[in-house]
Design an enzyme around this catalytic site. Structure first.
Site, PDB file in Angstrom:
ATOM      1  N   TYR A  17      86.919  12.056 -27.499  1.00 32.80           N
ATOM      2  CA  TYR A  17      86.007  11.505 -28.514  1.00 32.80           C
ATOM      3  C   TYR A  17      86.677  11.579 -29.878  1.00 32.80           C
ATOM      4  CZ  TYR A  17      81.429   9.792 -27.432  1.00 32.80           C
ATOM      5  OH  TYR A  17      80.412   8.980 -27.066  1.00 32.80           O
ATOM      6  N   GLU A  40      85.216   9.934 -33.074  1.00 33.15           N
ATOM      7  CA  GLU A  40      84.445   9.178 -34.083  1.00 33.15           C
ATOM      8  C   GLU A  40      85.074   9.386 -35.453  1.00 33.15           C
ATOM      9  OE1 GLU A  40      80.409  10.474 -33.741  1.00 33.15           O
ATOM     10  OE2 GLU A  40      80.033   9.254 -31.963  1.00 33.15           O
ATOM     11  N   ASP A  63      89.056 -16.641 -37.010  1.00 38.08           N
ATOM     12  CA  ASP A  63      89.049 -15.945 -35.724  1.00 38.08           C
ATOM     13  C   ASP A  63      90.232 -16.477 -34.919  1.00 38.08           C
ATOM     14  OD1 ASP A  63      88.702 -15.149 -33.106  1.00 38.08           O
ATOM     15  OD2 ASP A  63      86.554 -15.568 -33.037  1.00 38.08           O
ATOM     16  N   THR A  93      91.682 -11.023 -30.822  1.00 36.94           N
ATOM     17  CA  THR A  93      91.596 -10.196 -29.618  1.00 36.94           C
ATOM     18  C   THR A  93      93.021  -9.801 -29.253  1.00 36.94           C
ATOM     19  OG1 THR A  93      91.638 -12.150 -28.192  1.00 36.94           O
ATOM     20  CG2 THR A  93      89.489 -11.219 -28.671  1.00 36.94           C
ATOM     21  N   LYS A 131      94.720 -11.696 -25.254  1.00 38.22           N
ATOM     22  CA  LYS A 131      95.015 -13.084 -24.867  1.00 38.22           C
ATOM     23  C   LYS A 131      96.504 -13.330 -25.124  1.00 38.22           C
ATOM     24  CE  LYS A 131      90.276 -14.580 -25.500  1.00 38.22           C
ATOM     25  NZ  LYS A 131      89.440 -13.892 -26.500  1.00 38.22           N
ATOM     26  N   ARG A 157      92.405  -5.232 -23.320  1.00 39.14           N
ATOM     27  CA  ARG A 157      91.206  -5.920 -23.801  1.00 39.14           C
ATOM     28  C   ARG A 157      90.711  -5.233 -25.062  1.00 39.14           C
ATOM     29  NH1 ARG A 157      90.386  -9.104 -20.019  1.00 39.14           N
ATOM     30  NH2 ARG A 157      88.745 -10.123 -21.195  1.00 39.14           N
TER      31      ARG A 157
HETATM   32  N1  PLP Z   1      86.522 -15.323 -30.488  1.00 35.86           N
HETATM   33  C1  PLP Z   1      87.082 -16.322 -29.813  1.00 35.86           C
HETATM   34  C2  PLP Z   1      87.564 -17.519 -30.580  1.00 35.86           C
HETATM   35  C3  PLP Z   1      87.228 -16.248 -28.424  1.00 35.86           C
HETATM   36  O1  PLP Z   1      87.763 -17.259 -27.749  1.00 35.86           O
HETATM   37  C4  PLP Z   1      86.762 -15.096 -27.759  1.00 35.86           C
HETATM   38  C5  PLP Z   1      86.879 -14.943 -26.286  1.00 35.86           C
HETATM   39  O2  PLP Z   1      87.201 -15.762 -25.548  1.00 35.86           O
HETATM   40  C6  PLP Z   1      86.153 -14.094 -28.507  1.00 35.86           C
HETATM   41  C7  PLP Z   1      86.045 -14.224 -29.870  1.00 35.86           C
HETATM   42  C8  PLP Z   1      85.521 -12.904 -27.840  1.00 35.86           C
HETATM   43  O3  PLP Z   1      86.358 -11.990 -27.328  1.00 35.86           O
HETATM   44  P1  PLP Z   1      85.793 -10.861 -26.323  1.00 35.86           P
HETATM   45  O4  PLP Z   1      85.596 -11.515 -25.022  1.00 35.86           O
HETATM   46  O5  PLP Z   1      86.873  -9.825 -26.364  1.00 35.86           O
HETATM   47  O6  PLP Z   1      84.517 -10.342 -26.920  1.00 35.86           O
END
Ligand code: PLP
Length: 420
Positions: free
Chosen positions: A55, A57, A201, A227, A230, A236
């Protein structure tokens, strides 16, 4: 420790068999799901480490628990490497996922009822960009921009006029199924002209941005989320980068605001992946991903398929299977029976519902990790064409599956045999 037998195969045979099945499935399937990849053995090792027991935090040096000296090292390495990789002012490496990262941004700087301008899910955006079925769409006033009906590309003048009309507090750019390069500088200008904050994003294209294969949103964005699993080819999870002025707000929104204990084993694995992202090999890999996607899209065009927007600039492309009288779900299921895993996906202005769709999305990060080059993915494109032109021919699907398994023998995922 009686229940803690070292060997999963004897302590939990049912689960062991499920993992063995998944190892086998991954090894014997051509994975073309654009958001999936295969991590390195080092990333796998960190993800499966004893750091899961801890843990922690808080943040390095400022924890609410004792005994954090080693996990502090792991998190600080992840932070320092992320800053070096992306060139950002500040980064929070704790989000459990991409959605958590996006929610972290929204909840750190917006109030309920504020307006967000973001890309329509059915035109390539993401659920967490304000879709009504997601928490991001429940508290805020969402205005969506679409892609142009003809070019199927973002119409920046439409984004600009929506921004002027609705005066959003936040503009979100970045996508899940948009095959074209996004002009982040243009989004920066639009946000500036209407006094909005900008969030990019780059969940999908993170690795391409690192390698310079895609322009970076870091200089002109207030926030960049990504993320790590990918194109970044890590465990993950998610990360939030931001300008220094938002650092405190982002950190307190992640913890204690929206998450509890960070996943220290995953953060350690993020650090490993970020070290890998600093190498030349990683940059070459990202270039190859795009070359492979382009080669496949071109080949499928030659075979008579309509590719959304006419091609791709990045790691993914979409086939309009509706154009050939098919639906996305039927097409993706037939491909799976042939050992090729992709996903049904809506295409811009799709008339079919999300569970059916008129499109299939394909991406090349995973096959490129396995070592495939253009000549190899051309063969895969031909197999896809064969399947899509005859989806009910079970005999052909069986033959294709055998061919897939034969091809994949030359592209092992791991050097060592994995055990569940
Ligand atoms: N943002 C975009 C543009 C995505 O394509 C994805 C997932 O495919 C996410 C956020 C979300 O990621 P997660 O599945 O890790 O929550």
């Amino acid at each position: 420790m009686t229940v803690n037998s070292r060997d999963l195969s004897t302590s939990d045979p049912e689960l062991y068999r499920a993992i063995q099945g998944e190892i086998n499935r991954q090894e014997n399937t051509i994975v073309l799901i654009a958001s999936e990849n295969f991590v390195s053995e080092a990333v796998l090792q960190a993800t499966g480490s004893v750091l899961t027991n801890k843990y922690a935090e808080g943040y390095p040096g400022k924890r609410y628990y004792n005994g954090c000296e080693f996990v502090d090292i792991a998190e600080q390495l992840a932070i320092d490497r992320a800053k070096a990789v992306f060139g950002c002012d500040h980064v929070n490496v704790q989000p459990h996922s991409g959605v958590q990262a996006n929610i972290g941004v929204l909840f750190s700087v917006l109030d309920p009822g504020d307006t967000i301008l973001s890309m329509n899910l059915s035109h390539g955006g993401h659920l967490s960009h304000g879709n009504p079925v997601n928490i991001s769409g429940r508290l805020f006033n969402i205005v969506f921009y679409n892609v142009d009906g003809k070019t199927e590309r973002i119409d920046y003048s439409e984004v600009m006029s929506l921004a002027r009309e609705h005066k959003p507090r936040l503009i979100i750019c970045g996508a899940s199924s948009y095959p074209r390069e996004i002009d982040f500088a243009k989004f920066g200008e639009i946000a500036e002209s209407c006094g909005a904050m900008l969030m990019a994003d780059i969940a999908h294209i993170g690795g391409l941005v690192v390698a310079g294969v895609h322009n970076s949103p870091v200089p002109m964005s207030d926030f960049v989320t990504v993320t790590t699993h990918k194109t970044m080819r890590g465990p993950r999870g998610g990360m939030i980068m931001c300008k220094e002025q938002y650092a405190k707000k982002i950190d307190s929104t992640m913890f204690p605001g929206t998450q509890g204990g960070p996943l220290m084993h995953v953060i350690a694995a993020k650090a490993v992946a970020l070290k890998e992202a600093l190498t030349d090999e990683f940059k070459q890999y990202q270039h190859q991903i795009v070359k492979n996607a382009t080669a496949m899209a071109d080949q499928l065009t030659k075979k008579g398929f309509r590719i959304v927007s006419g091609g791709t600039d990045n790691h993914l492309f979409l086939i309009d299977v509706g154009h050939r009288g098919l639906t996305g779900n039927v097409a993706a299921d037939a491909l799976e029976r042939a050992g090729i895993c992709a996903n049904k996906n809506g295409i811009p202005y799709d008339t079919r519902p999300p569970r059916i769709t008129s499109g299939v999305r394909f991406g090349t990060p995973a096959v490129t990790t396995r070592g495939m080059k253009e000549k190899d993915v051309l063969i895969v494109a031909d197999l896809i064409a064969d399947v899509l032109l005859d989806v009910t021919n079970e005999e052909m699907l069986r033959r294709t599956r055998s061919r897939v398994e034969e091809i994949l023998k030359d592209f092992p995922i791991y050097r060592h045999k994995l055990e569940g």
